[in-house]
Structures are given as C-alpha cells and as structure tokens.
Design a protein around this motif. Structure first.
Motif, PDB file in Angstrom:
ATOM      1  N   VAL A  63      10.289 -60.133  47.595  1.00 55.19           N
ATOM      2  CA  VAL A  63      10.705 -59.272  48.744  1.00 55.19           C
ATOM      3  C   VAL A  63       9.673 -58.136  48.503  1.00 55.19           C
ATOM      4  O   VAL A  63       9.243 -57.462  47.311  1.00 55.19           O
ATOM      5  CB  VAL A  63      11.661 -58.623  47.968  1.00 55.19           C
ATOM      6  N   PRO A  64       8.874 -57.925  49.649  1.00 48.10           N
ATOM      7  CA  PRO A  64       7.886 -56.855  49.736  1.00 48.10           C
ATOM      8  C   PRO A  64       8.462 -55.529  50.131  1.00 48.10           C
ATOM      9  O   PRO A  64       9.464 -55.595  51.010  1.00 48.10           O
ATOM     10  CB  PRO A  64       7.345 -57.031  50.666  1.00 48.10           C
ATOM     11  N   PHE A  68       4.203 -52.225  50.319  1.00 45.03           N
ATOM     12  CA  PHE A  68       3.508 -53.262  50.839  1.00 45.03           C
ATOM     13  C   PHE A  68       4.164 -53.946  49.572  1.00 45.03           C
ATOM     14  O   PHE A  68       2.763 -54.019  48.712  1.00 45.03           O
ATOM     15  CB  PHE A  68       2.412 -53.456  51.313  1.00 45.03           C
ATOM     16  N   ASP A  69       4.658 -53.184  47.985  1.00 50.10           N
ATOM     17  CA  ASP A  69       4.621 -53.954  46.913  1.00 50.10           C
ATOM     18  C   ASP A  69       5.073 -55.168  46.887  1.00 50.10           C
ATOM     19  O   ASP A  69       6.584 -55.239  47.859  1.00 50.10           O
ATOM     20  CB  ASP A  69       5.002 -52.499  45.881  1.00 50.10           C
ATOM     21  N   ILE A  87      22.694 -62.265  39.440  1.00 46.15           N
ATOM     22  CA  ILE A  87      21.426 -61.767  40.478  1.00 46.15           C
ATOM     23  C   ILE A  87      20.626 -60.339  39.933  1.00 46.15           C
ATOM     24  O   ILE A  87      21.268 -59.392  39.800  1.00 46.15           O
ATOM     25  CB  ILE A  87      21.711 -61.607  42.098  1.00 46.15           C
ATOM     26  N   ASN A  88      19.057 -59.970  39.813  1.00 51.01           N
ATOM     27  CA  ASN A  88      18.878 -58.833  39.799  1.00 51.01           C
ATOM     28  C   ASN A  88      17.234 -58.543  40.134  1.00 51.01           C
ATOM     29  O   ASN A  88      16.424 -59.866  40.989  1.00 51.01           O
ATOM     30  CB  ASN A  88      18.092 -59.067  37.601  1.00 51.01           C
ATOM     31  N   VAL A  89      16.493 -57.769  39.591  1.00 51.23           N
ATOM     32  CA  VAL A  89      15.152 -57.025  40.403  1.00 51.23           C
ATOM     33  C   VAL A  89      14.744 -56.886  39.232  1.00 51.23           C
ATOM     34  O   VAL A  89      14.854 -55.831  38.184  1.00 51.23           O
ATOM     35  CB  VAL A  89      15.211 -56.269  41.565  1.00 51.23           C
ATOM     36  N   THR A  90      13.339 -57.450  39.573  1.00 53.40           N
ATOM     37  CA  THR A  90      11.880 -57.199  39.016  1.00 53.40           C
ATOM     38  C   THR A  90      11.198 -56.318  39.604  1.00 53.40           C
ATOM     39  O   THR A  90      10.239 -57.145  40.211  1.00 53.40           O
ATOM     40  CB  THR A  90      11.777 -57.351  37.506  1.00 53.40           C
ATOM     41  N   ALA A  91       9.935 -55.817  39.182  1.00 55.59           N
ATOM     42  CA  ALA A  91       8.484 -55.578  39.684  1.00 55.59           C
ATOM     43  C   ALA A  91       7.501 -56.209  38.957  1.00 55.59           C
ATOM     44  O   ALA A  91       6.269 -56.495  39.272  1.00 55.59           O
ATOM     45  CB  ALA A  91       8.247 -54.459  39.883  1.00 55.59           C
ATOM     46  N   ASN A  92       7.914 -57.091  37.742  1.00 54.60           N
ATOM     47  CA  ASN A  92       7.568 -57.794  36.522  1.00 54.60           C
ATOM     48  C   ASN A  92       7.462 -58.653  35.830  1.00 54.60           C
ATOM     49  O   ASN A  92       8.147 -58.638  34.785  1.00 54.60           O
ATOM     50  CB  ASN A  92       6.256 -56.106  36.194  1.00 54.60           C
ATOM     51  N   PRO A  93       7.861 -59.973  36.946  1.00 55.33           N
ATOM     52  CA  PRO A  93       8.891 -60.587  35.846  1.00 55.33           C
ATOM     53  C   PRO A  93       7.438 -61.534  34.351  1.00 55.33           C
ATOM     54  O   PRO A  93       6.625 -61.332  35.202  1.00 55.33           O
ATOM     55  CB  PRO A  93       8.638 -62.194  36.717  1.00 55.33           C
ATOM     56  N   GLU A 172      12.366 -50.895  44.033  1.00 56.39           N
ATOM     57  CA  GLU A 172      13.211 -51.935  42.738  1.00 56.39           C
ATOM     58  C   GLU A 172      14.937 -51.556  43.068  1.00 56.39           C
ATOM     59  O   GLU A 172      15.816 -52.449  43.103  1.00 56.39           O
ATOM     60  CB  GLU A 172      12.236 -51.446  41.529  1.00 56.39           C
ATOM     61  N   ALA A 173      14.852 -49.806  42.742  1.00 61.25           N
ATOM     62  CA  ALA A 173      16.409 -49.480  42.474  1.00 61.25           C
ATOM     63  C   ALA A 173      17.011 -50.158  43.814  1.00 61.25           C
ATOM     64  O   ALA A 173      18.239 -50.638  43.724  1.00 61.25           O
ATOM     65  CB  ALA A 173      16.696 -48.499  41.972  1.00 61.25           C
ATOM     66  N   HIS A 174      16.386 -49.360  45.249  1.00 64.90           N
ATOM     67  CA  HIS A 174      16.827 -50.273  46.160  1.00 64.90           C
ATOM     68  C   HIS A 174      17.629 -50.927  46.786  1.00 64.90           C
ATOM     69  O   HIS A 174      18.341 -51.744  47.315  1.00 64.90           O
ATOM     70  CB  HIS A 174      16.187 -49.133  47.761  1.00 64.90           C
TER      71      HIS A 174
END
Length: 227
Positions: A63-64, A68-69, A87-93, A172-174
């Motif tokens: 997800v951008p 544009f990260d 479900i979870n999110v990370t910038a560095n999997p 990321e938090a959003h």
C-alpha cells in the motif's frame, strides 16, 4: 450423461448406472471411459473443499502512502468461514516479523492444520520452523499460481476495492488503524455470498425494532441494525 470423478473405475460407474435404471454391461462402460493419463489424484480445489475447516491462508500486499513510501500489509484468513483472523502493517517485512505475526494470530491450541502461502522469499527458514513448531503443515503454492491462494487473493482484492483504494494513507500507524476498522467490519458486519449472505461472525436476523445505520470508516460503509 457424463460422470466426472477421477477416483471411480468402470465397476463403480457401472454400479451407479444400474441404480439409475440403466441396463448396460460393465464392458461397455469400460470401453467408453476417458483414459487417464496419470494416477487418480484429487485436484487443488478438491483439497481445499475437503479440508477448509483446517486450512488458513496468508499473504502480503503493498500500500503506497501520501509521501510515496511503501507499506506492507499482512493478512491471515481461515478458509471455512472466511475469518480474517489477523491483519497488521510494517514498513520493513522480515521473516522474523512474519513468524511473530503467525504466533500472535493463533493460540497454540487453535492453530490450523495447514497454512497456504505463496513462494515469496520473505517466508524463509524462520517462518517454516515456526510453522512446524506450531504443528502446522506448510503448503506453498506452485510457482506462478496465485489462484491456488485464491482466498487470500480475494480478501486482498476486497480490502483494496472497499477500503484502501478510497483512502489517502498518511503513514504506518494510520494504515494500521484503518485496516483494523475494516477487519472488524469484514468479520462482523459485511455479508458474503459464499456464506449464504451471512458474515464470518454470524449475524442474527433482526425482525423487530426501528432500523438505524452506523457509519463505518467515515461513511465509506454502514452497518444497518434494529433497535
């Protein structure tokens, strides 16, 4: 009439025909049977259908953000009731991060028997060892066969069409907060055709009371109920 079952031979098909009132010789059945090129085996769809209550699937999607990260969302879904269990999110999997998500998604006494995934390099030895330690059989799909992980792919498509395609992600938090709201909606409110228009967490039919609506995700979706 065609008989489609790779596990049936001429005697079994002949018996079925006799029970349907067709007087035919077994030799005639054998003559007109389609010759198999290989040994009888269940297909992938048959495997999924027979083992759905014991199978979960996982996948990652990108997800951008507004800047544009690229953020990576990770989902795990159980096949039987389409439960979005994690479900979870990370910038560095990383493999360690994915392994931790699997551990947190399933209590040790509630882990599925099989876990379907694609062949992404992110699922390294750390992930496979963690899955094995939890008593789960790792089921990677064939190369270039996303349809074999169709439940996770369909879930990701729903998340895109019904959520992230309509929201500007700030960070990321959003994104994590937005996806948590959508996960609650998906599991408890949203009806599914494959579940006879029920939700994964079954909703009771309400026949009495005044109908009210509650906005979800700022009005992107609504929950209608009686009070």
């Amino acid at each position: 009439m065609s008989v489609e079952n790779p596990l049936w031979g001429a005697p079994r098909i002949h018996g079925e025909l006799l029970k349907l009132g067709f007087e035919v010789a077994q030799s005639s059945v054998a003559k007109y049977m389609v010759k198999r090129r290989g040994p009888p085996s269940q297909g992938w769809r048959t495997f999924l259908r027979n083992h759905a209550p014991d199978i979960a699937a996982m996948d990652l999607f990108v997800v951008p953000t507004l800047g544009f990260d690229l953020l990576y969302a990770f989902v795990i879904v159980r096949l039987d009731r389409r439960d979005l269990v994690w479900i979870n999110v990370t910038a560095n999997p990383t493999a360690k991060w994915v392994a931790r998500q699997i551990t947190e998604a399933f209590p040790w006494d509630e882990a599925p028997r099989y876990l379907i995934r694609d062949r992404d390099r992110i699922y390294g030895r750390v992930v496979t060892r963690r899955v094995r330690a939890m008593g789960i059989r790792d089921k990677p799909t064939a190369p270039a066969s996303p349809w074999q992980n169709g439940f996770a792919e369909r879930l990701i498509g729903s998340i895109r069409r019904e959520c992230v395609d309509h929201i500007i992600v700030l960070g990321e938090a959003h994104l994590r907060r937005i996806l948590k709201f959508y996960a609650d909606y998906y599991s408890s409110v949203r009806t599914h055709r494959s579940l006879n228009k029920d939700a994964p967490v079954s909703r009771l039919v309400q026949r009495a009371g005044v109908i009210r609506s509650r906005a979800i995700l700022g009005g992107l979706h609504h929950h209608y109920g009686r009070i």
